[in-house]
Scaffold this motif. Sequence first.
Motif, PDB file in Angstrom:
ATOM      1  N   SER A   1      60.787  73.253 -31.136  1.00 59.14           N
ATOM      2  CA  SER A   1      60.130  72.958 -30.892  1.00 59.14           C
ATOM      3  C   SER A   1      59.269  71.816 -30.192  1.00 59.14           C
ATOM      4  CB  SER A   1      57.789  73.545 -31.078  1.00 59.14           C
ATOM      5  OG  SER A   1      58.056  73.277 -32.447  1.00 59.14           O
ATOM      6  N   GLU A   2      59.459  70.787 -30.265  1.00 61.88           N
ATOM      7  CA  GLU A   2      59.821  69.663 -29.668  1.00 61.88           C
ATOM      8  C   GLU A   2      60.077  69.364 -28.318  1.00 61.88           C
ATOM      9  OE1 GLU A   2      60.822  66.071 -32.937  1.00 61.88           O
ATOM     10  OE2 GLU A   2      61.135  65.813 -30.293  1.00 61.88           O
ATOM     11  N   GLY A   3      58.845  68.669 -27.556  1.00 64.01           N
ATOM     12  CA  GLY A   3      58.652  68.731 -26.242  1.00 64.01           C
ATOM     13  C   GLY A   3      58.584  69.758 -25.148  1.00 64.01           C
ATOM     14  N   LYS A   4      58.723  71.673 -26.404  1.00 60.85           N
ATOM     15  CA  LYS A   4      57.798  72.782 -25.818  1.00 60.85           C
ATOM     16  C   LYS A   4      56.509  73.013 -26.004  1.00 60.85           C
ATOM     17  CE  LYS A   4      62.855  74.020 -26.433  1.00 60.85           C
ATOM     18  NZ  LYS A   4      63.453  75.250 -27.647  1.00 60.85           N
ATOM     19  N   THR A   5      55.951  73.809 -25.630  1.00 61.30           N
ATOM     20  CA  THR A   5      55.086  74.440 -26.082  1.00 61.30           C
ATOM     21  C   THR A   5      54.633  75.610 -26.716  1.00 61.30           C
ATOM     22  OG1 THR A   5      53.571  72.741 -23.841  1.00 61.30           O
ATOM     23  CG2 THR A   5      52.844  75.637 -24.441  1.00 61.30           C
ATOM     24  N   ILE A   6      54.431  75.833 -27.832  1.00 69.95           N
ATOM     25  CA  ILE A   6      54.175  76.955 -28.224  1.00 69.95           C
ATOM     26  C   ILE A   6      52.698  77.265 -28.534  1.00 69.95           C
ATOM     27  CG2 ILE A   6      56.479  76.424 -30.511  1.00 69.95           C
ATOM     28  CD1 ILE A   6      54.495  75.260 -32.487  1.00 69.95           C
ATOM     29  N   ASP A   7      53.503  78.691 -29.197  1.00 74.77           N
ATOM     30  CA  ASP A   7      51.421  79.747 -29.890  1.00 74.77           C
ATOM     31  C   ASP A   7      51.341  79.282 -30.697  1.00 74.77           C
ATOM     32  OD1 ASP A   7      53.870  81.080 -30.624  1.00 74.77           O
ATOM     33  OD2 ASP A   7      53.565  82.937 -29.253  1.00 74.77           O
ATOM     34  N   ALA A   8      50.205  79.437 -30.760  1.00 71.80           N
ATOM     35  CA  ALA A   8      49.391  79.993 -32.195  1.00 71.80           C
ATOM     36  C   ALA A   8      49.867  80.342 -33.342  1.00 71.80           C
ATOM     37  CB  ALA A   8      47.996  79.803 -32.767  1.00 71.80           C
ATOM     38  N   LYS A   9      50.889  81.224 -32.559  1.00 79.27           N
ATOM     39  CA  LYS A   9      51.006  82.082 -34.391  1.00 79.27           C
ATOM     40  C   LYS A   9      52.370  81.144 -34.555  1.00 79.27           C
ATOM     41  CE  LYS A   9      53.523  86.510 -35.206  1.00 79.27           C
ATOM     42  NZ  LYS A   9      53.855  87.533 -33.922  1.00 79.27           N
ATOM     43  N   THR A  10      53.360  80.865 -34.069  1.00 79.72           N
ATOM     44  CA  THR A  10      54.360  79.909 -34.272  1.00 79.72           C
ATOM     45  C   THR A  10      54.205  78.656 -35.244  1.00 79.72           C
ATOM     46  OG1 THR A  10      55.134  80.609 -32.285  1.00 79.72           O
ATOM     47  CG2 THR A  10      56.425  78.642 -32.896  1.00 79.72           C
ATOM     48  N   LEU A  11      52.554  78.088 -34.614  1.00 79.90           N
ATOM     49  CA  LEU A  11      52.125  76.520 -34.920  1.00 79.90           C
ATOM     50  C   LEU A  11      51.807  77.352 -36.542  1.00 79.90           C
ATOM     51  CD1 LEU A  11      51.340  73.740 -35.010  1.00 79.90           C
ATOM     52  CD2 LEU A  11      49.002  75.207 -34.296  1.00 79.90           C
ATOM     53  N   GLU A  12      51.499  78.188 -36.150  1.00 83.06           N
ATOM     54  CA  GLU A  12      50.982  78.778 -38.042  1.00 83.06           C
ATOM     55  C   GLU A  12      51.943  78.875 -38.665  1.00 83.06           C
ATOM     56  OE1 GLU A  12      47.156  82.093 -39.710  1.00 83.06           O
ATOM     57  OE2 GLU A  12      47.772  81.379 -37.669  1.00 83.06           O
ATOM     58  N   PHE A  13      52.810  79.861 -38.686  1.00 82.01           N
ATOM     59  CA  PHE A  13      53.682  79.601 -39.066  1.00 82.01           C
ATOM     60  C   PHE A  13      54.977  78.271 -39.628  1.00 82.01           C
ATOM     61  CE2 PHE A  13      59.030  79.180 -39.683  1.00 82.01           C
ATOM     62  CZ  PHE A  13      58.935  80.390 -40.540  1.00 82.01           C
ATOM     63  N   MET A  14      54.981  77.585 -38.796  1.00 81.63           N
ATOM     64  CA  MET A  14      55.356  76.230 -39.157  1.00 81.63           C
ATOM     65  C   MET A  14      54.894  75.384 -40.093  1.00 81.63           C
ATOM     66  SD  MET A  14      56.197  73.126 -36.146  1.00 81.63           S
ATOM     67  CE  MET A  14      54.831  72.658 -36.592  1.00 81.63           C
TER      68      MET A  14
END
Lengths: 295, 295
Positions: free
Chosen positions: A164-177
């Motif tokens: 996800s580097e350089g991409k915009t990720i959503d809150a859900k993906t951020l939380e999983f990460m």
Amino acid sequence: MTKNTLSQYCKDKIQLIDKALSQYIPEQNYPPIIYESMRYSLFAGGKRLRPIMLMAAGDAVGKDGTSFLPVACGLEMIHTYSLIHDDLPVMDNDDYRRGKLTNHKVYGDGIAILAGDGLLTAAFETMLSQTNVEPQVLITVVKEIAAAAGPAGMVGGQVVDLESEGKTIDAKTLEFMHQAKTGALFKAALRAGAMLAGANQEQLRALSCYADQFGLAFQITDDILDVTGTQEKIGKPVGSDIRNHKVTYVTLHTLEGAKQLAHQAVNSALCNLNDFGPKAETLRQLVNHLINREA
Amino acid sequence: MTKNTLSQYCKDKIQLIDKALSQYIPEQNYPPIIYESMRYSLFAGGKRLRPIMLMAAGDAVGKDGTSFLPVACGLEMIHTYSLIHDDLPVMDNDDYRRGKLTNHKVYGDGIAILAGDGLLTAAFETMLSQTNVEPQVLITVVKEIAAAAGPAGMVGGQVVDLESEGKTIDAKTLEFMHQAKTGALFKAALRAGAMLAGANQEQLRALSCYADQFGLAFQITDDILDVTGTQEKIGKPVGSDIRNHKVTYVTLHTLEGAKQLAHQAVNSALCNLNDFGPKAETLRQLVNHLINREA
């Protein structure tokens, strides 16, 4: 327990952990370069948070947490291997960590990869040398730690981070990460300490919830420090998240919003310790300290 | 047991192993890229030698070797991770393996490193899911496999390999390198099968000696094939050892000398199977096949 008491608790445990780590990964060994490289990162000033959490969870259940030193040290080796690999040029490409050159800057990429591999493998050998518990309990614990560190856990989190580097990720993906990259091993540490100490189902459930909230608060604070911290204190350049266009709790929720979320997580973590009484005092202090940390 | 019987034995076992591996590292999972990458190398045509050896050792001691599928599959995951990391540009820099592009050529260096990390970690989770043996025996076995794969074993061997590139190394260093890089995991596979099957001390000792000689014969044959093989059959460019100025059994002992050493190792391996009778027939055929292999 005052902050000084927590700091003394940690100081005592770190001494034990460091001594044990130094025996598990000894200085004089063949081939020398790999032991030197593993020790370089193992003794680069880590706070030993995961082994301390394991021990504090053992204390909370009523056993002496220091009796689980082999499993505790294994957790620190796993954590250290992940830092070495994450810092590599083909990953996060970091030159400094905790104010010191990263492993590959000193030993080269090849040896750094192998030092990580060596620590990860040695972690399992070390954990399985734990003797004073029921063999089946040890198997359950180490299996759970492996799951937390593997492709569905820490490794998976780093994959999402990398992708996800350089991409915009959503809150859900951020939380999983974050849950996978950091939270899973925190949780495994807490649960390991509890299970090794013979926790019942209710205690295990409560400590698992504490761990989830602890992990969340930890990550939000990390994101906050990248904005409000100083390089001197956190040991790496600040503002790197913004420069790398990373989505963080701060970019998603503003600085004030992130602070509120962190406080909420801390309160929720504390709630889960209600039934443990004074034996959980270290766990309480740890999560309180977390949100006030500067590094 | 004729060669056809051995080939049928292997075919049967490979079917079981592949099916189990596919369940341990499933296709549909999150994050998809890491599972795809792990499976790419896991199903790239490996001969499943280590899990087969574990099973054959179990057979030799009188148990059904296939009942140790979780530990056997863990060995294959460890072997596969080591190939992925060894092939990286900062290591041996190989573009092809078994005639297919190497993992990092398909998925990039970052994902390849993480696929290796994921397989290594999943190996321990998988091995510790073995249920039909005494927990303490399982702990001993997995601990020994970790030691064989770690800095004093496989990782250490790769370190020496990496450090000695372009340098002239002596026969003793060459022997350590191969013993650590390849031999240690072969030996752990044999001993694991024996211990899981409840071998007595004498059986364990004999199978350990068999394993040492098997590993030696395997490596010498590898060096010979780099000179006498064809790219079509071994799946990678031949003559790479000479081009890279690598010290091998062939450069140290000539081609004829290396062939003699290999035969000697095979005979010594066979000697150690005398007391096992017909139950060790697969192990006999395996070492005989080894020296006549073309890839």
